[in-house]
Design a protein around this motif. Structure first.
Motif, short mmCIF file in Angstrom:
data_model
loop_
_atom_site.label_atom_id
_atom_site.label_comp_id
_atom_site.label_asym_id
_atom_site.label_seq_id
_atom_site.Cartn_x
_atom_site.Cartn_y
_atom_site.Cartn_z
N PRO A 15 0.82 -1.22 0.00
CA PRO A 15 0.00 0.00 0.00
C PRO A 15 0.85 1.27 0.00
O PRO A 15 1.78 1.39 0.79
CB PRO A 15 -0.82 -0.11 1.29
N MET A 16 0.53 2.17 -0.92
CA MET A 16 1.32 3.39 -1.08
C MET A 16 0.42 4.60 -1.20
O MET A 16 -0.70 4.51 -1.69
CB MET A 16 2.18 3.29 -2.35
N LYS A 17 0.94 5.75 -0.78
CA LYS A 17 0.17 7.00 -0.85
C LYS A 17 0.17 7.59 -2.25
O LYS A 17 -0.57 8.51 -2.55
CB LYS A 17 0.77 8.04 0.11
N GLY A 18 1.06 7.08 -3.08
CA GLY A 18 1.15 7.61 -4.44
C GLY A 18 2.35 6.96 -5.11
O GLY A 18 3.07 6.19 -4.49
N LEU A 19 2.56 7.28 -6.37
CA LEU A 19 3.75 6.79 -7.06
C LEU A 19 4.86 7.83 -6.91
O LEU A 19 4.60 8.99 -6.59
CB LEU A 19 3.44 6.56 -8.53
N VAL A 20 6.08 7.40 -7.15
CA VAL A 20 7.19 8.34 -7.17
C VAL A 20 7.86 8.21 -8.53
O VAL A 20 8.09 7.09 -9.00
CB VAL A 20 8.22 8.02 -6.06
#
Lengths: 267, 240
Positions: free
Chosen positions: B155-160
């Protein structure tokens, strides 16, 4: 040694109104710069920022130039986080933090063309001067990059090139030695982000609470020559620009302190 | 900056165009593929011009070494490496000072978007292997790492996504290629989060006036958007 979770939480909340030592968020601890502290080194400096204490010695030797720059001397910056300086440091091969520190300082000096490496050629393609700046941390209480950066440039500015005798040996005692050609004074200024607040010159406790740290190295003309963001958290564009402005301001003050300390050594 | 600039690289911008025909704010052709390593929990391949990187995620799994374990969150362990055959002069295998530093900044570039607190005591290993290098390897590796983490279902808050801004012939340019990196004036690796546009990687060496720096930041922010798009497309393609 890691900080107690409760202490960390307390400091993070407290930082909004005040710092543990009562400084303002943009205030440095007292800085002392002493040059010429070692006799055997070609140049040296000891710098304290608060309780952080860094000793840099410059040594020079004759070496072979890199094939792609046969007429240029070589600069090597290395750092040692000796176990003497903190219970957090261990002996052994350099760890991530110490590698990062020396690489950030190296870049600041290299990219600003601080040392006129063209003047360090002895015999094209065969022999050039190699300049070693060895950074030794004597006591760790935060902001090692700034302390080490100041000490490194001060040590280089007071370094002398040893004399080469006719038989090719190095004579380090000769009075006629000439100064290392240093043309720029890059100054790194680091600021951290703690609980949304930008804080310069963090102590060790503050560093342990910090979300991110940004080091910006500035030259005499006010231009930037090196940057490094560290720490797990992100920074917004606005925060970065604020730190850039702070770095420009603070680096000017620190640069004049370095110039004074170097002058004192030469008199 | 190297002192001996070959004649063909003396000017890096000719008639308003870069030597590879790009505009100043144009990225190199970017290709992203997901799931290239079947035995990994997540993997990605990213090509940016001639720079090629493979990324693989193993974990979340038991943390090793044990003393690095964190009771509150998972530990992200990033290892960046340039493979021996990735450059014209062979690179000695094993960690170097450069790869150590890049592993560290890559970890910092990625960990703030991961919900590490979802996996206390666990470890997530992310391996970033540069198989061919033509500048921008750390940026390409971070772009690949983010996709591999997403592919692993973490789970991630967004891509980088990341790219390297630079200054060539005195002008700001996006995504420097090999010769531009070698013979240009300034290099600024940069990574940003897709959702809140925060900056997670920022390094710089060379020379920027304060004004140029400001412009470089906003130019990089804009230029990076198409990479997010490619990342999303690659992830969607994989799940089709």
């Amino acid at each position: 040694m890691s900080m107690l979770k409760q202490n960390r939480q307390y400091l993070r909340e407290k930082i909004i109104s005040s710092r543990e030592d009562g400084r303002s968020h943009t205030e440095y601890r007292p800085i002392t710069i002493k040059t010429g502290v070692l006799d055997k080194a070609e140049g040296s400096a000891r710098v304290t920022i608060g309780k952080s204490d860094v000793l840099v010695g410059v040594k020079m030797d004759i070496g072979t130039p890199f094939p792609d720059s046969p007429k240029e001397g070589i600069l090597m910056v290395n750092s040692e986080f000796s176990a003497i300086a903190s219970p957090d440091f261990e002996n052994g091969p350099p760890r991530e933090d110490s590698i990062e520190l020396s690489r950030v300082i190296d870049r600041g000096i290299r990219e600003s063309h601080t040392i006129d490496v063209g003047k360090l050629c002895i015999e094209e393609g065969e022999k050039v001067w190699m300049v070693f700046a060895d950074i030794n941390i004597l006591n760790y209480d935060g902001n090692l990059i700034d302390a080490a950066g100041i000490a490194t440039i001060a040590a280089l500015m007071t370094a002398n090139i040893p004399k080469i005798e006719k038989d090719g040996t190095i004579n380090r005692d000769d009075e006629s030695k000439s100064a290392l050609p240093v043309t720029e004074i890059p100054v790194p200024v680091s600021a951290g982000l703690i609980n949304g607040i930008i804080v310069v010159d963090m102590t060790k406790n503050e560093e342990k609470c910090a979300d991110a740290v940004m080091t910006i190295t500035t030259k005499k003309d006010g231009n930037f020559c090196a940057m490094q963001k560290a720490g797990p958290s992100a920074l917004s564009e606005e925060q970065i620009l604020n730190i850039a402005e702070l770095s420009q301001k603070e680096s000017k003050k620190i640069r004049s302190m370095i110039e004074k300390a170097v002058k004192a050594n030469k008199n | 900056m190297a002192s001996n600039v070959p004649k063909k690289y003396e000017k890096l911008i000719v008639n308003g165009k870069r030597l590879d025909g790009r505009k100043l704010d144009e990225l190199r052709p970017t290709k992203i593929e997901v799931g290239i390593i079947p035995s990994a929990d997540g993997s990605a391949y990213v090509e940016v011009g001639k720079t090629k990187v493979m990324a693989a995620v193993h974990g979340p799994k038991e943390m090793f070494p044990r003393h690095m374990m964190n009771e509150d969150r998972a530990v992200l362990n990033v290892r960046y490496a340039m493979l021996p055959f990735s450059t014209s002069d062979r690179i000695r295998p094993g960690p170097s000072r450069r790869s150590n530093e890049i592993s560290k900044v890559a970890r910092h570039a990625l960990e703030s978007v991961i919900f590490l607190e979802e996996y206390p005591t666990m470890g997530i290993d992310l391996t970033l292997d540069v198989i061919q290098a033509d500048a921008g390897t750390r940026a390409t590796a971070i772009t690949a790492g983010a996709v591999a983490l997403a592919h692993a279902g973490i789970p991630m808050k967004g891509l980088v996504a990341a790219t390297a801004m630079g200054k060539i012939d005195g002008k700001l340019a996006v995504d420097l290629n090999g010769p531009e990196d070698n013979f240009g004036d300034t290099d600024m690796p940069f990574a940003m989060v897709s959702t809140n546009k925060d900056i997670t990687l920022l390094q710089m060496d060379g020379d920027f006036t304060p004004d140029e720096f400001k412009k470089a930041l906003s130019m990089a922010k804009k230029a990076i958007e198409p990479i997010f798009e490619e990342q999303r497309k690659a992830l969607l393609r994989y799940h089709e």
